[in-house]
Scaffold this active site. Structure first.
Site, PDB file in Angstrom:
ATOM      1  N   GLY A  46       0.835  -1.193   0.000  1.00 55.94           N
ATOM      2  CA  GLY A  46       0.000   0.000   0.000  1.00 55.94           C
ATOM      3  C   GLY A  46       0.866   1.239   0.000  1.00 55.94           C
ATOM      4  CD  GLN A  51       3.428   5.740   2.649  1.00 54.19           C
ATOM      5  OE1 GLN A  51       2.448   5.199   2.174  1.00 54.19           O
ATOM      6  NE2 GLN A  51       4.434   5.042   3.166  1.00 54.19           N
ATOM      7  CB  CYS A  88       5.429   2.128   7.297  1.00 50.83           C
ATOM      8  SG  CYS A  88       4.918   3.631   6.454  1.00 50.83           S
ATOM      9  CG  LEU A  89       6.640   0.989   1.174  1.00 54.18           C
ATOM     10  CD1 LEU A  89       5.984   1.316  -0.157  1.00 54.18           C
ATOM     11  CD2 LEU A  89       7.763  -0.021   0.986  1.00 54.18           C
ATOM     12  CG  HIS A 130      -0.421   1.150   7.286  1.00 52.61           C
ATOM     13  ND1 HIS A 130       0.543   0.671   8.136  1.00 52.61           N
ATOM     14  CD2 HIS A 130       0.213   2.010   6.449  1.00 52.61           C
ATOM     15  CE1 HIS A 130       1.715   1.233   7.839  1.00 52.61           C
ATOM     16  NE2 HIS A 130       1.540   2.045   6.807  1.00 52.61           N
ATOM     17  CD  GLU A 131      -1.034   2.464   2.813  1.00 54.38           C
ATOM     18  OE1 GLU A 131      -0.634   3.644   2.745  1.00 54.38           O
ATOM     19  OE2 GLU A 131      -0.271   1.512   3.019  1.00 54.38           O
ATOM     20  CG  HIS A 134       0.364   6.703   5.591  1.00 45.15           C
ATOM     21  ND1 HIS A 134       1.513   7.218   6.148  1.00 45.15           N
ATOM     22  CD2 HIS A 134       0.621   5.390   5.357  1.00 45.15           C
ATOM     23  CE1 HIS A 134       2.413   6.243   6.243  1.00 45.15           C
ATOM     24  NE2 HIS A 134       1.902   5.129   5.784  1.00 45.15           N
TER      25      HIS A 134
HETATM   26 ZN    ZN Z   1       2.785   3.308   5.765  1.00 42.30          ZN
END
Ligand code: ZN
Length: 147
Positions: A46, A51, A88-89, A130-131, A134
């Protein structure tokens, strides 16, 4: 095709509340396509627009069931509870347990602005939560639970 640079923890944009999308145009389409390319390139499941440095309510997800593009997503129903590890990226090399709803229903718009809903459980429910976090400036490390 373009791969965006992924913004890392410490960058203030990750803490901003992202703005709703109001224009469903070619620049939104381009953003969605490039976000998906970036997510696949980074081998994530995701990615949220903040991000890649864009403070808009746009998310892409693929938990192995095909690409989902979600514009202006919001949780409208949550059910159950499940604790599992997340990463998380934007926070490379870090993992931790987070408690999430085990089933969710999300309302969103597609790239043309059409209203849609999706229901998910397991990894999909987790990725959706999670997304969407963000988009409100929340990171999984804010929600770590001790075992
Ligand atoms: Zn993340």
């Amino acid at each position: 095709m373009a791969i965006y640079q992924i913004v890392k923890i410490g960058d203030p944009i990750l803490r901003d509340k992202a703005k709703p999308v109001t224009k469903f145009n070619t620049s939104l389409e381009k953003l969605l396509v490039n976000m998906a390319d970036t997510m696949y390139d980074a081998e994530g499941v995701g990615l949220a627009a903040p991000q890649i440095g864009v403070s808009k309510r746009v998310v892409v997800i693929d938990v192995g069931e095909g690409l989902l593009e979600l514009v202006n997503p919001q949780l409208i129903e949550v059910e159950g509870e499940e604790t599992a590890p997340e990463g998380c990226l934007s926070i490379p090399g870090r993992q931790g347990n987070v408690k999430r709803a085990s089933r969710v229903k999300v309302r969103y718009q597609d790239r043309t602005g059409r209203e849609m809903t999706i229901e998910g459980e397991g990894l999909l429910a987790r990725a959706l939560q999670h997304e969407i976090d963000h988009l409100d400036g929340i990171l999984f490390v804010d929600k770590l639970v001790k075992e």
